[in-house]
Scaffold this motif. Structure first.
Motif, PDB file in Angstrom:
ATOM      1  N   LEU A 188      45.758  33.145  34.580  1.00 36.70           N
ATOM      2  CA  LEU A 188      45.154  32.989  35.896  1.00 36.70           C
ATOM      3  C   LEU A 188      44.203  31.795  35.906  1.00 36.70           C
ATOM      4  O   LEU A 188      44.105  31.089  36.910  1.00 36.70           O
ATOM      5  CB  LEU A 188      44.420  34.278  36.289  1.00 36.70           C
ATOM      6  CG  LEU A 188      43.944  34.406  37.717  1.00 36.70           C
ATOM      7  CD1 LEU A 188      45.090  34.263  38.713  1.00 36.70           C
ATOM      8  CD2 LEU A 188      43.245  35.729  37.935  1.00 36.70           C
ATOM      9  N   ASP A 189      43.548  31.547  34.790  1.00 33.92           N
ATOM     10  CA  ASP A 189      42.601  30.427  34.702  1.00 33.92           C
ATOM     11  C   ASP A 189      43.289  29.065  34.745  1.00 33.92           C
ATOM     12  O   ASP A 189      42.717  28.100  35.232  1.00 33.92           O
ATOM     13  CB  ASP A 189      41.774  30.518  33.416  1.00 33.92           C
ATOM     14  CG  ASP A 189      40.885  31.736  33.393  1.00 33.92           C
ATOM     15  OD1 ASP A 189      40.558  32.249  34.486  1.00 33.92           O
ATOM     16  OD2 ASP A 189      40.519  32.183  32.296  1.00 33.92           O
ATOM     17  N   LYS A 212      46.376  42.325  41.634  1.00 32.99           N
ATOM     18  CA  LYS A 212      45.177  42.954  41.076  1.00 32.99           C
ATOM     19  C   LYS A 212      45.648  44.302  40.569  1.00 32.99           C
ATOM     20  O   LYS A 212      46.096  45.147  41.351  1.00 32.99           O
ATOM     21  CB  LYS A 212      44.090  43.111  42.120  1.00 32.99           C
ATOM     22  CG  LYS A 212      42.839  43.769  41.537  1.00 32.99           C
ATOM     23  CD  LYS A 212      41.659  43.581  42.444  1.00 32.99           C
ATOM     24  CE  LYS A 212      40.452  44.289  41.879  1.00 32.99           C
ATOM     25  NZ  LYS A 212      39.626  43.456  41.058  1.00 32.99           N
ATOM     26  N   CYS A 216      40.504  37.580  44.425  1.00 31.63           N
ATOM     27  CA  CYS A 216      40.288  38.894  43.812  1.00 31.63           C
ATOM     28  C   CYS A 216      41.348  39.280  42.777  1.00 31.63           C
ATOM     29  O   CYS A 216      41.283  40.364  42.217  1.00 31.63           O
ATOM     30  CB  CYS A 216      40.174  39.970  44.891  1.00 31.63           C
ATOM     31  SG  CYS A 216      41.577  40.109  45.970  1.00 31.63           S
ATOM     32  N   ALA A 217      42.293  38.401  42.497  1.00 29.41           N
ATOM     33  CA  ALA A 217      43.367  38.700  41.544  1.00 29.41           C
ATOM     34  C   ALA A 217      42.848  38.776  40.110  1.00 29.41           C
ATOM     35  O   ALA A 217      41.862  38.137  39.757  1.00 29.41           O
ATOM     36  CB  ALA A 217      44.449  37.635  41.639  1.00 29.41           C
ATOM     37  N   ASP A 218      43.550  39.556  39.306  1.00 29.09           N
ATOM     38  CA  ASP A 218      43.259  39.575  37.880  1.00 29.09           C
ATOM     39  C   ASP A 218      44.486  39.215  37.046  1.00 29.09           C
ATOM     40  O   ASP A 218      44.434  39.200  35.832  1.00 29.09           O
ATOM     41  CB  ASP A 218      42.676  40.924  37.444  1.00 29.09           C
ATOM     42  CG  ASP A 218      43.612  42.098  37.679  1.00 29.09           C
ATOM     43  OD1 ASP A 218      44.756  41.890  38.141  1.00 29.09           O
ATOM     44  OD2 ASP A 218      43.189  43.241  37.406  1.00 29.09           O
ATOM     45  N   ARG A 219      45.589  38.915  37.719  1.00 25.78           N
ATOM     46  CA  ARG A 219      46.801  38.493  37.008  1.00 25.78           C
ATOM     47  C   ARG A 219      47.747  37.755  37.936  1.00 25.78           C
ATOM     48  O   ARG A 219      47.703  37.920  39.152  1.00 25.78           O
ATOM     49  CB  ARG A 219      47.493  39.676  36.348  1.00 25.78           C
ATOM     50  CG  ARG A 219      47.921  40.756  37.318  1.00 25.78           C
ATOM     51  CD  ARG A 219      48.218  42.061  36.650  1.00 25.78           C
ATOM     52  NE  ARG A 219      46.948  42.592  36.193  1.00 25.78           N
ATOM     53  CZ  ARG A 219      46.811  43.545  35.291  1.00 25.78           C
ATOM     54  NH1 ARG A 219      47.845  44.099  34.748  1.00 25.78           N
ATOM     55  NH2 ARG A 219      45.637  43.970  34.915  1.00 25.78           N
TER      56      ARG A 219
END
Length: 114
Positions: free
Chosen positions: A35-36, A50, A79-82
């Motif tokens: 994601l980064d 998410k 708000c995503a984490d992947r």
């Protein structure tokens, strides 16, 4: 012969593919991406999530041509984490139905021998 998408997975050093089940019951292989360091390529479909909830599904084509999709993309990234890339590209004629199917998708729980 290795498929292009499999070759790209091997070259990137990331070979973990997870399965998500679409609204229709169809299974999709999705490759996790950082994601980064997330950067979209022109012809791939992506799923931003998410946890097990798909927040946005689309491609660069959707970002360029659809202002609503662009807004949803920005909100999803906040708000995503992947993020995942569809391993097997769908035919252009199936792109919209694949997006619809993946928008309601959820991860398939992997079974392990205990």
């Amino acid at each position: 012969m290795m498929a292009f998408s499999e070759l790209r997975l091997k070259q990137s050093g990331f070979a973990r593919v997870v399965t998500w089940m679409g609204r229709s019951g169809r299974s999709y292989g999705l490759a996790g991406e950082s994601l980064d360091r997330f950067a979209m390529t022109e012809n791939d479909l992506y799923l931003i999530a998410k946890g097990g909830n798909a927040l946005w599904v689309g491609s660069t084509h959707d970002l360029v041509g659809d202002p609503l999709s662009r807004s949803r993309f920005r909100l999803a990234l906040d708000c995503a984490d992947r993020v995942f890339r569809l391993v097997t590209p769908s035919a252009d004629s199936e792109r919209l139905s694949t997006i619809w199917d993946l928008e309601g998708a959820e991860p398939v729980q992997e079974r392990s021998a205990a």
